[in-house]
Write an enzyme that holds these catalytic residues in place. Sequence first.
Site, PDB file in Angstrom:
ATOM      1  N   CYS A   1       2.858  -4.675   6.860  1.00  0.00           N
ATOM      2  CA  CYS A   1       2.657  -4.497   5.420  1.00  0.00           C
ATOM      3  C   CYS A   1       3.935  -4.025   4.740  1.00  0.00           C
ATOM      4  O   CYS A   1       4.920  -3.694   5.391  1.00  0.00           O
ATOM      5  CB  CYS A   1       1.541  -3.480   5.174  1.00  0.00           C
ATOM      6  SG  CYS A   1      -0.089  -4.027   5.745  1.00  0.00           S
TER       7      CYS A   1
ATOM      8  N   HIS B   1       0.831  -1.218   0.000  1.00  0.00           N
ATOM      9  CA  HIS B   1       0.000   0.000   0.000  1.00  0.00           C
ATOM     10  C   HIS B   1       0.857   1.257   0.000  1.00  0.00           C
ATOM     11  O   HIS B   1       2.078   1.220   0.145  1.00  0.00           O
ATOM     12  CB  HIS B   1      -0.979  -0.004   1.176  1.00  0.00           C
ATOM     13  CG  HIS B   1      -0.363   0.031   2.538  1.00  0.00           C
ATOM     14  ND1 HIS B   1       0.210   1.158   3.072  1.00  0.00           N
ATOM     15  CD2 HIS B   1      -0.257  -0.929   3.496  1.00  0.00           C
ATOM     16  CE1 HIS B   1       0.638   0.893   4.309  1.00  0.00           C
ATOM     17  NE2 HIS B   1       0.380  -0.370   4.582  1.00  0.00           N
TER      18      HIS B   1
END
Length: 422
Positions: A269, A252
């Site tokens: 992440c 992301h």
Amino acid sequence: MSSLFLWGKRGACLLALLMLAPPARPIISDPAKPRFLEEKAGIASKGTPEQRILSAIDHIRNGNLADARATVDALLKEQPNYRLAYLLSGDLYAMRAMPLNTMGAGAGSTAAAERIADLRKEALARISSRMTQAPQTRLPAHLLVFAPQQQYAILVDAEASRIYVFKNVDGVPTYVTDHYATIGKLGSDKFREGDQRTPLGVYFVNGHLSRPYLDKTRGAQADLYGVGAWPISFPNEIDKSEGRTGSGIWLHGVPANTYARAPWASNGCVAMSNEEMLDIAQYIQVGQTPVVIVPKAEWVTKVEWQSRRDAALSLVDGWREEWESLKTQPYLNRYAKQFKSDDGQDLARWSSQKISVSAGKSWSKIRLDNLSIYASGGPNPRLTTSFKQDYRSNNLDNQMNKRQYWQQEDGIWKIIFEGAAA
């Protein structure tokens, strides 16, 4: 003026200084004396934001403060939230009044020490990447066999805080691009929910959460993911069999007020600047693109890569041929002592079932289509094989998507997990 450029002139010590030297408060010079000599107008370097930040560091190291200032100013005009560029800007002003012994010493605030240390780590990661030209001259040992429909593969080097894209060109991984990336606050090798680590292994992009969708479902928290998110398939089959837990591991972007985050700053992440996340996104095929996350990337010659590829293909075809030829014991010898099936069977139960099934066969034909093979690194390297299996015999026809995980046992590659691909 050469005395003003101490951290820049010590090029051989730069990497150590970035990581180890503490921030220092600037010393105020005598107000009765000129604080600095007038700086001539410099020439701003061109290129991507990363190329320009590295160019600015080069200029400082070489004593070209005017060009460094021009480069940093131009970069901040384009990327007003680039914190590392602001740090260099502060150093450039401080250097007019005093010598600095390390990057960030011009900041002068002990309260900001942790953030300055993070920016030093970011600079170190970017500099180290430039010093390694392997992706352009060698092949990744982790990308061995592309399935025909897989146009690209993504490789994440956790240690280097780097994400690479390779294109499938007639089966050969061909370098496309790479970018700086952020991983988990506590590093890699995720084991449980909330441990703030990034998983290691072979995963696949299995969705796309657009920014409008995130705004609708996450509200104000949507900004944490910048331009959007691309979930990956953690936990995969082998993760689940090993008891690894967690969810929501995504590729992301970053918040609007941030250009880039520290190398270790996410909750697990892989995060990139919004501009670079959009660049990566154009190569992602949801449901197809593998994301191979390794502790440290291994780069090999094409001859060595071909040798490893051939060996991996031979493993899988040997397994298929022994199964098809009803060579039951050699086939079962392909499975590791710690083997588990997707329905929880250990090697003993699996073997007993296979022996019973094989006894009722007079012939079988097995074809593997859409085969891919990817290798993870670390202390226990693994091969992840995925394929569409077409099985036919005298008393059964069956087609399924299957995945296997291979690991070395006493120096021999064996299957530690096998089952339907998720």
